[in-house]
Design a protein around this motif. Structure first.
Motif, PDB file in Angstrom:
ATOM      1  N   HIS A  26       0.890  -1.124  -0.046  1.00 57.70           N
ATOM      2  CA  HIS A  26       0.008  -0.056   0.042  1.00 57.70           C
ATOM      3  C   HIS A  26       0.761   1.119  -0.003  1.00 57.70           C
ATOM      4  O   HIS A  26       1.730   1.269   1.043  1.00 57.70           O
ATOM      5  N   PHE A  67      -3.917  -0.328  13.903  1.00 58.25           N
ATOM      6  CA  PHE A  67      -3.086   0.199  12.631  1.00 58.25           C
ATOM      7  C   PHE A  67      -3.520   1.148  11.838  1.00 58.25           C
ATOM      8  O   PHE A  67      -3.159   2.165  11.587  1.00 58.25           O
ATOM      9  N   LEU A  68      -4.802   0.726  11.310  1.00 57.11           N
ATOM     10  CA  LEU A  68      -5.603   1.600  10.220  1.00 57.11           C
ATOM     11  C   LEU A  68      -5.733   3.067  10.686  1.00 57.11           C
ATOM     12  O   LEU A  68      -5.745   3.910  10.175  1.00 57.11           O
ATOM     13  N   TYR A  71      -2.721   4.770  10.255  1.00 53.88           N
ATOM     14  CA  TYR A  71      -2.235   4.791   8.919  1.00 53.88           C
ATOM     15  C   TYR A  71      -3.239   5.933   8.170  1.00 53.88           C
ATOM     16  O   TYR A  71      -2.830   6.649   7.392  1.00 53.88           O
ATOM     17  N   ASP A 108      -5.339   4.145  -1.825  1.00 54.13           N
ATOM     18  CA  ASP A 108      -6.639   4.087  -1.316  1.00 54.13           C
ATOM     19  C   ASP A 108      -7.059   5.320  -1.454  1.00 54.13           C
ATOM     20  O   ASP A 108      -7.418   6.481  -0.720  1.00 54.13           O
ATOM     21  N   ASP A 176      -9.565  -3.376   0.630  1.00 59.66           N
ATOM     22  CA  ASP A 176      -8.822  -3.549   1.773  1.00 59.66           C
ATOM     23  C   ASP A 176      -9.526  -2.719   2.816  1.00 59.66           C
ATOM     24  O   ASP A 176     -10.918  -2.305   2.680  1.00 59.66           O
ATOM     25  N   SER A 177      -8.882  -2.339   3.879  1.00 57.92           N
ATOM     26  CA  SER A 177      -9.249  -1.588   5.172  1.00 57.92           C
ATOM     27  C   SER A 177     -10.103  -2.953   6.187  1.00 57.92           C
ATOM     28  O   SER A 177      -9.588  -4.063   6.119  1.00 57.92           O
ATOM     29  N   HIS A 204      -8.281  -8.299  -0.218  1.00 58.46           N
ATOM     30  CA  HIS A 204      -7.722  -8.660   0.912  1.00 58.46           C
ATOM     31  C   HIS A 204      -9.050  -9.725   1.739  1.00 58.46           C
ATOM     32  O   HIS A 204      -9.823  -9.320   1.598  1.00 58.46           O
ATOM     33  N   SER A 255       3.976  -7.720   8.589  1.00 62.25           N
ATOM     34  CA  SER A 255       2.691  -7.086   8.870  1.00 62.25           C
ATOM     35  C   SER A 255       1.890  -8.050   9.685  1.00 62.25           C
ATOM     36  O   SER A 255       1.156  -7.836  10.724  1.00 62.25           O
ATOM     37  N   ASP A 285       3.191  -5.117   2.357  1.00 66.94           N
ATOM     38  CA  ASP A 285       2.136  -4.348   2.865  1.00 66.94           C
ATOM     39  C   ASP A 285       2.299  -2.962   3.260  1.00 66.94           C
ATOM     40  O   ASP A 285       1.830  -2.226   2.369  1.00 66.94           O
ATOM     41  N   ASP A 286       2.866  -2.425   4.270  1.00 67.75           N
ATOM     42  CA  ASP A 286       2.901  -1.198   4.870  1.00 67.75           C
ATOM     43  C   ASP A 286       4.470  -1.236   5.392  1.00 67.75           C
ATOM     44  O   ASP A 286       4.467  -0.976   6.768  1.00 67.75           O
TER      45      ASP A 286
END
Ligand code: ADE
Ligand code: ZN
Length: 357
Positions: A26, A67-68, A71, A108, A176-177, A204, A255, A285-286
């Motif tokens: 991402h 995390f989200l 992020y 995103d 995602d999310s 995902h 992740s 991933d991130d």
């Protein structure tokens, strides 16, 4: 190729230097704290953290949602096309040093559009970085916008409408999310529309959610690749199907540990999934949030799992090319390059004959 005689030190070098593709990154998750602070200053945004170490200290996650939240807040510093360019360019330069030949990059759009940033601003910045990477670094990359599954399907349709004028700048769509409580079927109609439009489809599934979400991503969304998919192991029939149909999983080991899907890398099931014949790939991933880019995901995972050796390194890199959305002829060219890398390695590692001396 004799891949059994390679030492752990040589294996480390192989993992770092072998040609590979990254299929699950991402781009907002590659925003390092240093650049995040720079963009906040550039755009006059006041952050709730005074220093970089203070921000880094907040990267202590208990699950996907924890995390989200951080992020999406971090992505708030991205305002102008130049900001999206700088973020993507930083990742692509890093990718080049890690011997990544090709990257399929998620972004995103809805998180930016909700802040009043037009899709055009986002995609033009990212696309410009990709074009520059192709020309200056010889690195191939493409873009995949993802629908945010915590939002409604109508929201996803609206995002698709905004994206379609730029159809030539992305290859497919993802999902995602927040996974739990937002099953694939919520997005069946918008994925059907994307399929009609000829877009490539990924989702995902089975990161925190159950194996059933993986089955539904395949059967109801027609996803061609599953992002994460580690919960497939809870369903033996699904494992057999993934292997039989060679449906790739884009697994992100660091992740998974940071978000507590597994207690440690040594508890990760990637070796089992690979041994079951599934087309597993390793991804980051991130990386700015989870402690490492692609090569670190490879080396830390191999260090933790003794069942992974040079044979598996080759297989994972080969899978990464095979599972990519490029023409077969390009895939074959990259796989040939990988084969040459491994035969070169073998020659280096095989003692020269001593001619009877
Ligand atoms: N968005 C960014 N990283 C993600 C992840 N690991 N799972 C779901 N959505 C994400
Ligand atoms: Zn992801």
């Amino acid at each position: 190729m004799n891949l059994d005689k390679i030492s752990r030190k040589d294996l480390y070098d192989i993992l770092c230097n072998m040609p590979k593709a990254e299929l699950h990154i991402h781009i907002e998750g590659s925003l390092e704290p240093e650049l995040l602070f720079e963009l906040a200053t550039r755009n006059g945004i006041l952050l709730p953290y005074a220093t970089i170490p203070e921000l880094r200290a907040a990267y202590d996650f208990t699950d996907l949602q924890s995390f989200l939240d951080i992020y999406y807040a971090g992505a708030g510093v991205l305002q102008n096309e130049e900001d999206f360019f700088d973020m993507a360019w930083a990742y692509l330069k890093r990718a080049k040093t890690e011997h990544i030949l090709h990257a399929e990059i998620f972004f995103d759009p809805q998180t930016h559009m909700a802040r009043g940033i037009p899709f055009k601003t986002v995609i033009n910045g990212l696309d410009r970085a990709i074009s520059q990477a192709r020309e200056e670094l010889g690195l191939s990359a493409s873009l995949i916008p993802c629908f945010l599954r915590h939002l409604s399907e109508d929201d996803a349709f609206a995002a698709l409408e905004d994206a379609l004028p730029f159809r030539d700048k992305f290859i497919g769509v993802g999902l995602d999310s927040s996974e739990r409580g937002n099953p694939p079927e919520k997005f069946a109609r918008v994925f059907a529309r994307c399929r009609e439009l000829g877009l490539r489809l990924v989702a995902h599934a089975g990161e925190e959610g159950p194996a059933e979400y993986i089955r539904h991503a395949l059967d109801l969304l027609h996803a061609e690749r599953i992002d994460h998919g580690v919960h497939s192991l809870d369903d033996p029939q699904l494992v057999a199907r993934l292997a039989q149909q060679q449906i790739p999983l884009t697994i992100c080991p660091l992740s998974n540990v940071k978000l507590r899907v597994f207690s440690s890398l040594s508890a990760h099931n990637i070796g089992t999934l690979l041994a079951a014949g599934i087309a597993v790939t390793i991804n980051s991933d991130d990386p700015a949030y989870f402690g490492g880019y692609l090569n670190r995901n490879y080396t830390a995972t191999f260090a933790a799992l003794p069942e992974l050796g040079a044979r598996e390194a080759y297989q994972l890199a080969r899978n990464s090319f095979q599972a990519s959305f490029v023409d077969e002829s390009i895939k074959n060219e990259w796989i040939r390059e990988l084969d040459e890398f491994f035969s070169g390695m073998e020659q280096e590692l095989t003692p020269a004959p001593n001619n009877g001396k």
